[in-house]
Design a protein around this motif. Structure first.
Motif, PDB file in Angstrom:
ATOM      1  N   VAL A 151      -4.300  -3.354  -9.225  1.00 50.09           N
ATOM      2  CA  VAL A 151      -4.456  -3.504  -7.893  1.00 50.09           C
ATOM      3  C   VAL A 151      -5.136  -2.226  -7.141  1.00 50.09           C
ATOM      4  O   VAL A 151      -5.698  -2.730  -6.198  1.00 50.09           O
ATOM      5  N   ARG A 152      -4.908  -1.102  -7.764  1.00 51.32           N
ATOM      6  CA  ARG A 152      -5.313  -0.092  -6.974  1.00 51.32           C
ATOM      7  C   ARG A 152      -7.174  -0.248  -6.788  1.00 51.32           C
ATOM      8  O   ARG A 152      -7.584   0.031  -5.960  1.00 51.32           O
ATOM      9  N   ASP A 153      -7.429  -0.789  -7.983  1.00 50.97           N
ATOM     10  CA  ASP A 153      -8.949  -0.826  -8.199  1.00 50.97           C
ATOM     11  C   ASP A 153      -9.432  -2.265  -7.393  1.00 50.97           C
ATOM     12  O   ASP A 153     -10.623  -1.978  -6.865  1.00 50.97           O
ATOM     13  N   MET A 154      -8.738  -2.844  -6.945  1.00 48.31           N
ATOM     14  CA  MET A 154      -8.958  -3.844  -5.928  1.00 48.31           C
ATOM     15  C   MET A 154      -8.866  -3.561  -4.404  1.00 48.31           C
ATOM     16  O   MET A 154      -9.482  -4.454  -3.608  1.00 48.31           O
ATOM     17  N   LEU A 155      -8.344  -2.438  -4.124  1.00 49.40           N
ATOM     18  CA  LEU A 155      -8.197  -2.200  -2.795  1.00 49.40           C
ATOM     19  C   LEU A 155      -9.346  -1.772  -2.005  1.00 49.40           C
ATOM     20  O   LEU A 155     -10.080  -1.082  -2.511  1.00 49.40           O
ATOM     21  N   SER A 156      -9.182  -2.051  -0.598  1.00 47.72           N
ATOM     22  CA  SER A 156     -10.252  -1.471   0.259  1.00 47.72           C
ATOM     23  C   SER A 156      -9.549  -0.620   1.239  1.00 47.72           C
ATOM     24  O   SER A 156      -8.309  -0.294   0.879  1.00 47.72           O
ATOM     25  N   ASP A 157     -10.003   0.012   2.392  1.00 53.24           N
ATOM     26  CA  ASP A 157      -9.553   0.995   2.946  1.00 53.24           C
ATOM     27  C   ASP A 157      -8.371   0.255   3.767  1.00 53.24           C
ATOM     28  O   ASP A 157      -7.287   0.650   4.217  1.00 53.24           O
ATOM     29  N   ASP A 158      -8.407  -1.239   3.880  1.00 52.03           N
ATOM     30  CA  ASP A 158      -7.386  -1.948   4.642  1.00 52.03           C
ATOM     31  C   ASP A 158      -6.230  -2.572   3.679  1.00 52.03           C
ATOM     32  O   ASP A 158      -5.456  -3.400   4.136  1.00 52.03           O
ATOM     33  N   GLY A 159      -6.155  -2.200   2.404  1.00 49.80           N
ATOM     34  CA  GLY A 159      -5.350  -2.819   1.347  1.00 49.80           C
ATOM     35  C   GLY A 159      -6.108  -4.074   0.874  1.00 49.80           C
ATOM     36  O   GLY A 159      -7.266  -3.994   0.687  1.00 49.80           O
ATOM     37  N   LEU A 160      -5.162  -4.934   0.420  1.00 49.13           N
ATOM     38  CA  LEU A 160      -5.792  -6.312  -0.274  1.00 49.13           C
ATOM     39  C   LEU A 160      -6.126  -7.014   0.814  1.00 49.13           C
ATOM     40  O   LEU A 160      -7.186  -7.876   0.513  1.00 49.13           O
ATOM     41  N   ILE A 161      -5.453  -6.984   1.834  1.00 52.50           N
ATOM     42  CA  ILE A 161      -5.978  -8.090   2.935  1.00 52.50           C
ATOM     43  C   ILE A 161      -6.511  -7.266   4.036  1.00 52.50           C
ATOM     44  O   ILE A 161      -6.288  -6.327   4.868  1.00 52.50           O
ATOM     45  N   PRO A 162      -7.781  -7.941   4.656  1.00 52.96           N
ATOM     46  CA  PRO A 162      -8.587  -7.188   5.673  1.00 52.96           C
ATOM     47  C   PRO A 162      -7.874  -7.273   7.006  1.00 52.96           C
ATOM     48  O   PRO A 162      -7.176  -8.314   7.259  1.00 52.96           O
ATOM     49  N   LEU A 221       0.676  -1.060  -0.025  1.00 57.23           N
ATOM     50  CA  LEU A 221       0.070  -0.141  -0.018  1.00 57.23           C
ATOM     51  C   LEU A 221       0.745   1.275  -0.113  1.00 57.23           C
ATOM     52  O   LEU A 221       0.816   2.061  -0.655  1.00 57.23           O
ATOM     53  N   GLU A 222       2.024   1.348   0.966  1.00 57.16           N
ATOM     54  CA  GLU A 222       2.789   2.353   0.900  1.00 57.16           C
ATOM     55  C   GLU A 222       3.447   2.689  -0.561  1.00 57.16           C
ATOM     56  O   GLU A 222       3.599   3.885  -0.967  1.00 57.16           O
ATOM     57  N   GLU A 223       3.951   1.446  -1.136  1.00 56.15           N
ATOM     58  CA  GLU A 223       4.587   1.522  -2.388  1.00 56.15           C
ATOM     59  C   GLU A 223       3.715   2.173  -3.564  1.00 56.15           C
ATOM     60  O   GLU A 223       3.908   2.901  -4.495  1.00 56.15           O
ATOM     61  N   MET A 224       2.452   1.634  -3.397  1.00 50.70           N
ATOM     62  CA  MET A 224       1.514   2.219  -4.311  1.00 50.70           C
ATOM     63  C   MET A 224       1.180   3.601  -4.200  1.00 50.70           C
ATOM     64  O   MET A 224       1.058   4.572  -4.990  1.00 50.70           O
ATOM     65  N   GLU A 225       1.095   4.196  -2.729  1.00 48.43           N
ATOM     66  CA  GLU A 225       0.936   5.443  -2.590  1.00 48.43           C
ATOM     67  C   GLU A 225       1.926   6.411  -3.145  1.00 48.43           C
ATOM     68  O   GLU A 225       1.757   7.676  -3.644  1.00 48.43           O
ATOM     69  N   SER A 226       2.937   6.086  -3.126  1.00 49.32           N
ATOM     70  CA  SER A 226       4.448   6.446  -3.575  1.00 49.32           C
ATOM     71  C   SER A 226       4.801   6.513  -4.913  1.00 49.32           C
ATOM     72  O   SER A 226       5.468   7.343  -5.292  1.00 49.32           O
ATOM     73  N   GLY A 227       4.016   5.559  -5.646  1.00 46.26           N
ATOM     74  CA  GLY A 227       4.125   5.402  -7.111  1.00 46.26           C
ATOM     75  C   GLY A 227       5.625   4.623  -7.317  1.00 46.26           C
ATOM     76  O   GLY A 227       6.137   4.765  -8.287  1.00 46.26           O
ATOM     77  N   ASP A 228       5.881   3.739  -6.250  1.00 45.18           N
ATOM     78  CA  ASP A 228       7.246   2.983  -6.407  1.00 45.18           C
ATOM     79  C   ASP A 228       6.803   1.777  -7.288  1.00 45.18           C
ATOM     80  O   ASP A 228       6.476   0.947  -6.842  1.00 45.18           O
ATOM     81  N   GLY A 229       6.950   1.937  -8.631  1.00 47.57           N
ATOM     82  CA  GLY A 229       6.634   0.840  -9.374  1.00 47.57           C
ATOM     83  C   GLY A 229       7.499  -0.426  -9.079  1.00 47.57           C
ATOM     84  O   GLY A 229       6.756  -1.623  -9.085  1.00 47.57           O
ATOM     85  N   PRO A 230       8.664  -0.418  -9.133  1.00 44.25           N
ATOM     86  CA  PRO A 230       9.596  -1.435  -8.808  1.00 44.25           C
ATOM     87  C   PRO A 230       9.355  -2.196  -7.598  1.00 44.25           C
ATOM     88  O   PRO A 230       9.276  -3.440  -7.365  1.00 44.25           O
ATOM     89  N   GLY A 231       9.050  -1.199  -6.733  1.00 43.71           N
ATOM     90  CA  GLY A 231       8.874  -1.966  -5.126  1.00 43.71           C
ATOM     91  C   GLY A 231       7.569  -2.514  -5.078  1.00 43.71           C
ATOM     92  O   GLY A 231       7.372  -3.486  -4.451  1.00 43.71           O
ATOM     93  N   PHE A 232       6.634  -1.989  -5.789  1.00 43.34           N
ATOM     94  CA  PHE A 232       5.147  -2.408  -5.737  1.00 43.34           C
ATOM     95  C   PHE A 232       5.299  -3.962  -6.458  1.00 43.34           C
ATOM     96  O   PHE A 232       4.894  -4.972  -5.917  1.00 43.34           O
ATOM     97  N   ARG A 233       5.808  -4.040  -7.605  1.00 41.90           N
ATOM     98  CA  ARG A 233       6.045  -5.372  -8.259  1.00 41.90           C
ATOM     99  C   ARG A 233       6.737  -6.478  -7.259  1.00 41.90           C
ATOM    100  O   ARG A 233       6.404  -7.404  -7.157  1.00 41.90           O
TER     101      ARG A 233
END
Length: 92
Positions: free
Chosen positions: A80-91, A29-41
């Protein structure tokens, strides 16, 4: 809990593993918010690997309802962003 990895199948995962998985989910979630593509992957692949490692695969013909759906390994940041809830992917 029954977890589906899109494009792969289902695994049964004990609830006791979710604290460990939530650490990776928070990092993702942090990597997605910061736009860190390599870290996200890297973190997405680590999360999916951990689910595969800790879970027990269900047979391909099993028709169990999935309580949690995770993206495919090749999912894009936007998918992945479209799949997120407020808790991320995992509640939790």
């Amino acid at each position: 809990m029954i977890v589906r990895i899109m494009g792969e199948g289902q695994v049964k995962l004990a609830d006791s593993h979710f604290a460990e998985l939530n650490k990776l989910d928070d990092e993702l979630l942090e990597e997605m918010e910061s736009g860190d593509g390599p870290g996200f992957r890297a973190t997405l692949l680590a999360l999916l690997d951990k689910v595969r490692e800790l879970g027990t695969p269900l047979p391909d013909d099993a028709l169990e309802p999935s309580e949690l759906i995770l993206p495919a390994p090749d999912a894009t940041l936007d998918e992945v962003r479209d799949m997120l809830s407020d808790d991320g992917l995992i509640p939790g």
